[in-house]
Enzyme design. Structure first.
Site, PDB file in Angstrom:
ATOM      1  CB  ALA A 181      -1.441   0.230   0.906  1.00 44.76           C
ATOM      2  CE  LYS A 182      -1.726   7.173  -3.020  1.00 47.15           C
ATOM      3  NZ  LYS A 182      -3.055   7.779  -3.282  1.00 47.15           N
TER       4      LYS A 182
END
Ligand code: GLU
Length: 484
Positions: A254-255
Site C-alpha cells: 500500500a501507499k
C-alpha cells in the site's frame, strides 16, 4: 497469429508497482514473440480521473523503455486508444444493444432509493447489493416509454440463474462458477460511459488483443467477462492473472509503505533499470537462479508460464541490493553524473569530488547512502579517543599519540600530498620503525576522518582533504590524545 498485448491503465494517479509489473509482463510477452504492445487509456471512471496521471503513464513507459507500438500518440489502425474517445464513436452502446437484442442484457431504470433498499450480501469480504432483476420484467413497451420519457437508465448484463460458466487462466487453470452467483453487473452507466467491466471485453476483442495480463483482483469478475465473450460469440484472449504483491507483513503493498509506486522509488534514489529488473522478478523467475537482467535479456528469457501463483513479497532490502549491483556495474562517468549532486549536498568545500565519488561507488546501494559515507570530508566529526584503540592493529592511545607526533613534522615538510607520495612516506616510516602497517595507518586515518569506517584509506583521504586540512586534523588528534 501475431501476438498483441495491451497495457490498459486507468489515469488515477501514480504508477503503482503492480501496474508497472502488468505493463512489463505485457511488454515482454509481446516482444518475446515479435508482437505488438499497445497502450490504451481507461478513463471511463470520470470520478477517479486525476489530472496529470496520463502524463505519468507516458513518462514512466518512456523512462522504463516499455515502448508501445500503438497508443493514443501512435495510431496503429485500432484507435481511438482512449476509452472516453471510443465511447464517442458509439461502439459500446452498439455492442450493448446487440446484447439486449440477444436477451443477454437489459435496461434498468431503478432509482437510487430502490437500489439502496435491496438486500446486501457479503462477497469476498465486501458488502454488496445484488440486483434483483426487477427491470428484466419490464415489457418492451414499458422500456420504450421510459426511454422516450428520458428516464435515466443503466444497461445490465443478464446472467441466468441456472448453469455454470468456465473460463481459463494460464496460471489458475479452469475456473468454473455457478451462474446464479454472478450479479447482473452494469455494462453502460447512467452517464453513458461503459463500465470497465464492459469496455475491457469490447476493447480487447475489437483491438485484437491476444494476451491479457492483469492483477488477480479481476479474477472474480472474469466469469462475467467470459459470459460476454460467449454471448457475442467471440474468442476470449489468453488470461494471465498475476499474484498479489505484498509488503514484508504479507499485507497488500500500500501507499503508506512508501515504496508502492514507481515515482516513490525513483525519488528514493533507485535506478530505473534496477527497479524494472526487480519488478520482473515479482512473481516470475527464470529456470536458473539468475537475478540480474537487462530489459533485452528479459525479452529473451521471459516465459509467462513460469509466473508463480503465490503472492510476491516486495522486499526493499533485496531491491537495495540489486540497485547496488547496478551502481557497481555503471560506467564511472554515468555514475558521477548522478553522484555529483549527492556529494555537493554534503560537501561545499572545494575538493576533488570525482575522487570522492570513486571511493563510494562500490559501497552504496542507493545514491542517498553517499552522505553517510562522506560527511567527514566537510567537517571533522567529534569523536571518542577510544577509537584509537584497536586490538588487531595493536594500537592504543599512547601508541597513537607517539605515531602522530612522529608523523606530523614529516608531513609538514612534505609538499606532495598525492596519495602515492603520502603512501610512500607512511610506509617509509613503517619500515624505519619496524612496526606493522596498521599500527601507523589506523591512528592517521582516525585522526583525519574521526570515523571508524571510511570509504578509503588514510592517504587517499588526506589527498582529498589537502595538506592544510589534513595537518590541522592530525594536530587536533594529538591534542585529544594528550588530554586523554
Ligand atoms: N484499467 C484497469 C486497471 O488499471 C486495467 C485492468 C486490465 O488490465 O484489464 O486496473
Amino acid at each position: 497469429m501475431k501476438i498483441r498485448t495491451r497495457y490498459a491503465p486507468s489515469p488515477t494517479g501514480k504508477m503503482h508497482v503492480g501496474n508497472l509489473r502488468s505493463a512489463l509482463y505485457e511488454f515482454l510477452i509481446a516482444k518475446h514473440d515479435g508482437g505488438d504492445f499497445m497502450l490504451r487509456i481507461e478513463d471511463t471512471d470520470q470520478e477517479r480521473f486525476v489530472e496529470g496521471a496520463v502524463d505519468i503513464i507516458y513518462r514512466t513507459l518512456e523512462k522504463t523503455g516499455l515502448v508501445h507500438d500503438e497508443g493514443p500518440d501512435k495510431d496503429g489502425g485500432y484507435g481511438p486508444y482512449v476509452q472516453s474517445e471510443r465511447m464517442k464513436t458509439g461502439i459500446y452502446m452498439k455492442y450493448a444493444k446487440e446484447l439486449i437484442d440477444k436477451g443477454e442484457a437489459y435496461y434498468c431504470f431503478c432509482d437510487k432509493e430502490r437500489l439502496d433498499s435491496l438486500k446486501t450480501e457479503v462477497v469476498e469480504g465486501k458488502e454488496i447489493r445484488i440486483y434483483d432483476k426487477h427491470c428484466l420484467g419490464l415489457s418492451k413497451e414499458e422500456v420504450e416509454a421510459n426511454l422516450k420519457a428520458g428516464k435515466p437508465y443503466v444497461i445490465r448484463q443478464n446472467n441466468p440463474s441456472e448453469g455454470s460458466t468456465t473460463f481459463h487462466d494460464e496460471l489458475y487453470g479452469d475456473i468454473t462458477v455457478e451462474n446464479a452467483q454472478l450479479d447482473d453487473m452494469i455494462l453502460i452507466k447512467s452517464d453513458g460511459y461503459p463500465t470497465y467491466n464492459f469496455a475491457n471485453v469490447v476493447d480487447d476483442h475489437t483491438m485484437n488483443i491476444t494476451h491479457v495480463v492483469r492483477g488477480n483482483e479481476y479474477l472474480s469478475s472474469s466469469p462475467k467477462y467470459q459470459r460476454l465473450y460467449d454471448a457475442f460469440g467471440w474468442q476470449s484472449p489468453v488470461y494471465v492473472h498475476l499474484p498479489l504483491i505484498t509488503d514484508e507483513n504479507h499485507k497488500k503493498l500500500a501507499k503508506r509503505s512508501g515504496h508502492a509506486s514507481f515515482e516513490d522509488l525513483i525519488e528514493q534514489g533507485f535506478l530505473t533499470e534496477a527497479v524494472v529488473n526487480y519488478i520482473a522478478l515479482l512473481g516470475w523467475s527464470p529456470e536458473d537462479n539468475r537475478e540480474i537482467f537487462t530489459l533485452d535479456e528479459l525479452i529473451k528469457e521471459f516465459d509467462y508460464h513460469r509466473i508463480s501463483k503465490s503472492p510476491a513479497v516486495f522486499d526493499i532490502v533485496k531491491l537495495r541490493w540489486m540497485n547496488g549491483e547496478y551502481i557497481k556495474a555503471m560506467d564511472f562517468d554515468a555514475f558521477y553524473a548522478i553522484a555529483e549532486e549527492y556529494i555537493r549536498k554534503v560537501i561545499t568545500k572545494p575538493m576533488d569530488y570525482r575522487k570522492i565519488a570513486a571511493m563510494v561507488k562500490t559501497r552504496i546501494e542507493v545514491f542517498p547512502d553517499i552522505a553517510g559515507h562522506i560527511d567527514f570530508f566537510q567537517e571533522l566529526p567529534e569523536y571518542d579517543v577510544a577509537m584509537y584503540t584497536h586490538k588487531k592493529m595493536k594500537t592504543d592511545a599512547a601508541s597513537s599519540l607517539a605515531v602522530l607526533q612522529d608523523i606530523l613534522p614529516i608531513l609538514e615538510a612534505q609538499d606532495d600530498f598525492s596519495n602515492d607520495a603520502l603512501y610512500q612516506t607512511l610506509v617509509g616510516y613503517v619500515e624505519k620503525t619496524g612496526v606493522k602497517n596498521g599500527y601507523v595507518m589506523w591512528p592517521v586515518r582516525t585522526a583525519v576522518s574521526g570515523k571508524q569506517m571510511t570509504p578509503a584509506g588514510a592517504t587517499e583521504i588526506m589527498e582529498v582533504l589537502g595538506k592544510e586540512e589534513s595537518l590541522s586534523r592530525i594536530r587536533k588528534g594529538i591534542e585529544l590524545l594528550k588530554n586523554a
